[in-house]
Design an enzyme around this catalytic site. Sequence first.
Site, short mmCIF file in Angstrom:
data_model
loop_
_atom_site.label_atom_id
_atom_site.label_comp_id
_atom_site.label_asym_id
_atom_site.label_seq_id
_atom_site.Cartn_x
_atom_site.Cartn_y
_atom_site.Cartn_z
N HIS A 65 0.80 -1.24 0.00
CA HIS A 65 0.00 0.00 0.00
C HIS A 65 0.83 1.28 0.00
O HIS A 65 0.50 2.25 0.67
CB HIS A 65 -0.95 0.01 1.18
CG HIS A 65 -2.08 -0.98 1.10
ND1 HIS A 65 -2.59 -1.42 -0.10
CD2 HIS A 65 -2.81 -1.60 2.07
CE1 HIS A 65 -3.58 -2.27 0.14
NE2 HIS A 65 -3.72 -2.40 1.44
N HIS A 100 -9.49 2.72 0.76
CA HIS A 100 -9.45 1.54 1.62
C HIS A 100 -10.50 1.61 2.73
O HIS A 100 -10.23 1.24 3.88
CB HIS A 100 -8.04 1.39 2.21
CG HIS A 100 -7.66 -0.01 2.56
ND1 HIS A 100 -8.17 -0.67 3.65
CD2 HIS A 100 -6.80 -0.88 1.96
CE1 HIS A 100 -7.64 -1.88 3.73
NE2 HIS A 100 -6.80 -2.04 2.70
N GLU A 121 -11.88 -2.84 -2.60
CA GLU A 121 -10.87 -1.93 -3.12
C GLU A 121 -10.80 -2.06 -4.65
O GLU A 121 -10.19 -2.99 -5.18
CB GLU A 121 -9.51 -2.26 -2.51
CG GLU A 121 -9.50 -2.25 -0.99
CD GLU A 121 -8.35 -3.06 -0.43
OE1 GLU A 121 -7.19 -2.77 -0.78
OE2 GLU A 121 -8.59 -3.99 0.36
#
Length: 348
Positions: A105, A179, A313
């Site tokens: 991420h 997210h 996502e």
Amino acid sequence: MKVVHEKFAELDGQIVRSFTLINDHGMEVTSIDYGCIITRIMIPDRFGTIENVVLGFDTLDEYVQHSPYFGAIVGRHAGRIKNAEFELDGRIYHLAKNDNGNHLHGGLQGFDKVIWHVEVKENKDDVSLVFQYISKDGEEGYPGNLQMKVIYTLNNSNELVIAYEGISDQRTVINVTNHSYFNLSGNLKRNILDHILTLKSDRFVELDEQLLPTGEILPVENTVFDFRTGRKIRDGVVSKDQQNVLAGNGYDHPFLLSENNNGEIYLQDTESGRALIIETDQPGVVLYTGNQLSEDFTIRDVIAQRYLGLCLETQGLPDAIHHPNFPSTIVEKDEIYRSVTKYKFKTN
């Protein structure tokens, strides 16, 4: 339509602000300029009771100390990148390692942990927050100076639209998503095991023990990964399928979408009557069912626990740079990266 903004906190001498978008039907979306984090989405149930349907905190300290990316924009590259490195144009780029030797991420100081510049735009039928951030060449190991823009727009159709734009002065990789953890029961009254998810997807990505893609894309047919006619999240939690077990008893998997911008993701909680329709131009969606949530913190007086929320996502596939059979996340120099995802809330 209106926007209410106020001071949320201070971080290293900088003020972090909170912005609440409010439409004419009472739907509210609250976000802060730290990580573009969505802290609340307030919508009614079938009886008209307005409650929050995402996981989030009331203080910045809690986000800094405990948050598993609650509500944040993640990037430059969402998902895991194997060994925190990739090769592009003959050069190997070494990324920040923040997940068992892999990159996750965007790294240690990804988009979720910086303060973005915000501009408010108010129109008759919608209101928007325009977030902007310049990710400098070499940040977390990525090539290119990247000018990134994320726009949150709330309209009177109870739709939250997230638009992404980015442009780099070098060839690079970009894969950005939001997210948010959804729980349609409202104010975390129940977990998400009985939420029913429908996905227009006939293929999903196989994972290894580190939750990295193996490169294999598997058919959902005759598995608990078949959401084409709808199934409860619980099915994957109790499943003995090795893919569910290695993900922590649940889902943490990318699905290839077979349609775009046509009601391809549908989540519902029958008890509250709330439903969420997600439409996107992205090739995939990662379903994460909160399998790793620990119980060492609280979320607005509710003790955190596994399966308290789920993420949908919308994005390119994780580790795509290492798998030529995946849709590419490479973006050319001066090419504009664009993506749009729409979240429409309703009651049944």
